[in-house]
Design a protein around this motif. Sequence first.
Motif, short mmCIF file in Angstrom:
data_model
loop_
_atom_site.label_atom_id
_atom_site.label_comp_id
_atom_site.label_asym_id
_atom_site.label_seq_id
_atom_site.Cartn_x
_atom_site.Cartn_y
_atom_site.Cartn_z
N MET A 123 0.75 -1.07 -0.02
CA MET A 123 -0.25 0.06 -0.01
C MET A 123 0.80 1.18 0.03
SD MET A 123 -3.25 0.76 2.66
CE MET A 123 -4.64 1.78 2.13
N LYS A 124 2.07 1.14 0.76
CA LYS A 124 3.00 2.39 0.69
C LYS A 124 3.48 2.49 -0.41
CE LYS A 124 6.83 4.28 3.38
NZ LYS A 124 7.69 4.04 4.47
N THR A 125 3.97 1.44 -1.21
CA THR A 125 4.70 1.65 -2.56
C THR A 125 3.42 2.05 -3.62
OG1 THR A 125 6.07 0.11 -2.21
CG2 THR A 125 5.65 0.43 -4.33
N ALA A 126 2.43 1.57 -3.66
CA ALA A 126 1.26 1.97 -4.25
C ALA A 126 0.81 3.48 -4.44
CB ALA A 126 0.16 1.21 -4.35
N SER A 127 1.08 4.19 -2.98
CA SER A 127 0.55 5.44 -2.70
C SER A 127 1.32 6.47 -3.43
CB SER A 127 0.66 5.60 -1.29
OG SER A 127 1.79 5.75 -0.83
#
Length: 490
Positions: A243-247
């Motif tokens: 989720m952090k990377t996708a953000s």
Amino acid sequence: MRAHDIPAGILPVQRGLYYGGAWHAPKAGVYLETINPSYNEAITIAPVADAADVDAAVQAAHAAFPTWAATPPVERGRYLRRAAAVLREHAGPLALLDSLNNGNPVSALAMDAGFAADCLDYFAGLATEIKGETIPMGDGNFNYTLQEPLGVIARIVAYNHPFMFAAARLAAPLAAGNTVVVKSPDQAPLSILRLAELVGDIFPPGVANFLCGGRECGDAMGKHPLVRKITLIGGVPTGKAVMKTASDNLKPVLLELGGKNALIAYPDADIDKLVNGIIGGMNFTWSGQSCGSTSRVFLHESIYDHVLEKVVELLPERHKPGIPTDPKTTMGSLVSRAQLEKVQGYVAKGLEDGGRLVCGGVQPTDPALKDGFFFEATVFADMQPHMRLAQEEVFGPIMSVFKWSNEDTLFEQVNGVDFGLTGSIWTQNLNTAHRAAKRIQTGYVWINNSSQHFMGAPFGGVKQSGIGREECFAELLEFTYTKNVNLKFS
């Protein structure tokens, strides 16, 4: 089954990455051994994709997207049905391959190909149902919506059912008109290579693509600007990383994560069925390596001693660790040494915090299992909510048993964890059942049942157990966006 005893036709022939309708060697030339956890011995090598390989696969999927999206939904459904038929034809060898690579019993894995094929057939039938709506705007305007496919979808799957998850999770995005890149679990990549061999060329080049790799591969999928959505079946730490990377580029996610799931037994529960539900709900067959396992059992004080005694009596007979490729085995091994050490650590924490070990808690003494990552089915009694074993997901064969008397306090404890995936309620009173189902904070509830999934019923969690729903029509819409069209009449 040792590596030298594996029958011909079980292992994948290819040792490359599949994308764009062809096999490719990893660009960095990296291959790693993958093991049989039952003996801690190498089976063969598997390719390791890096960011350059991810880019090549995503570019191939992106190039294929316009044509696949324009393919009539009925025709897309025909492709999915052809893939489903192939999976059913190869169900036995696929189950054996996963059993060799992840340590789950081959007899239980025999159902995985059927479930994956059912998913493909289910979403094939829904391909024509991705419909918009008309919206009244008064005279002079015609307003309607379209559900459009997103583009390239990245799907990362877990090691406990690698083949089933990879095949089943192709279905919804492909039916909706997207192209897909699947990443295998690094612990058990072989069945994804075999899946690519079986169904890759059923679809037009670039539509279904398969990679093997570790964290770098997953990170690159999340960062790639042409990946329009990324999904994960895995643990909470991995979900947070995805989720952090996708953000970074506002990429939407679909996450099926962990669980610390509760089974609640009321005084009027059918005792024999309850005991079977407790043992079955913990998924000891998979050595507890299942996000839906009901690892916290709350027994009413009036039945606590009797039910606990019956569980402890029956459990070692039902689930005794054995060689996973033996059809008689009812409990396999953990997937890796790291997972074994994690489970051993939680046993130590349970004892340190004051839990009462009433079953298991050690590795089996059978000499045939001495080299593998086996661990006995384990039960802790007299547990308290503050204990780490009561709060944290183990993903191993440890069940915690609690005693309750007050219903309000019960639900404070049941809901007092950061997870909310599944729950199981046992009572013969209809009012009690519905009241409890309303109060438990989970995405999926069984009443007088446990562990079973139902095609078409939305599966997913709340809190840190995930985002979104799968195995249902809502999953299909997860891979579309709504476009509004307004036509003004002259």
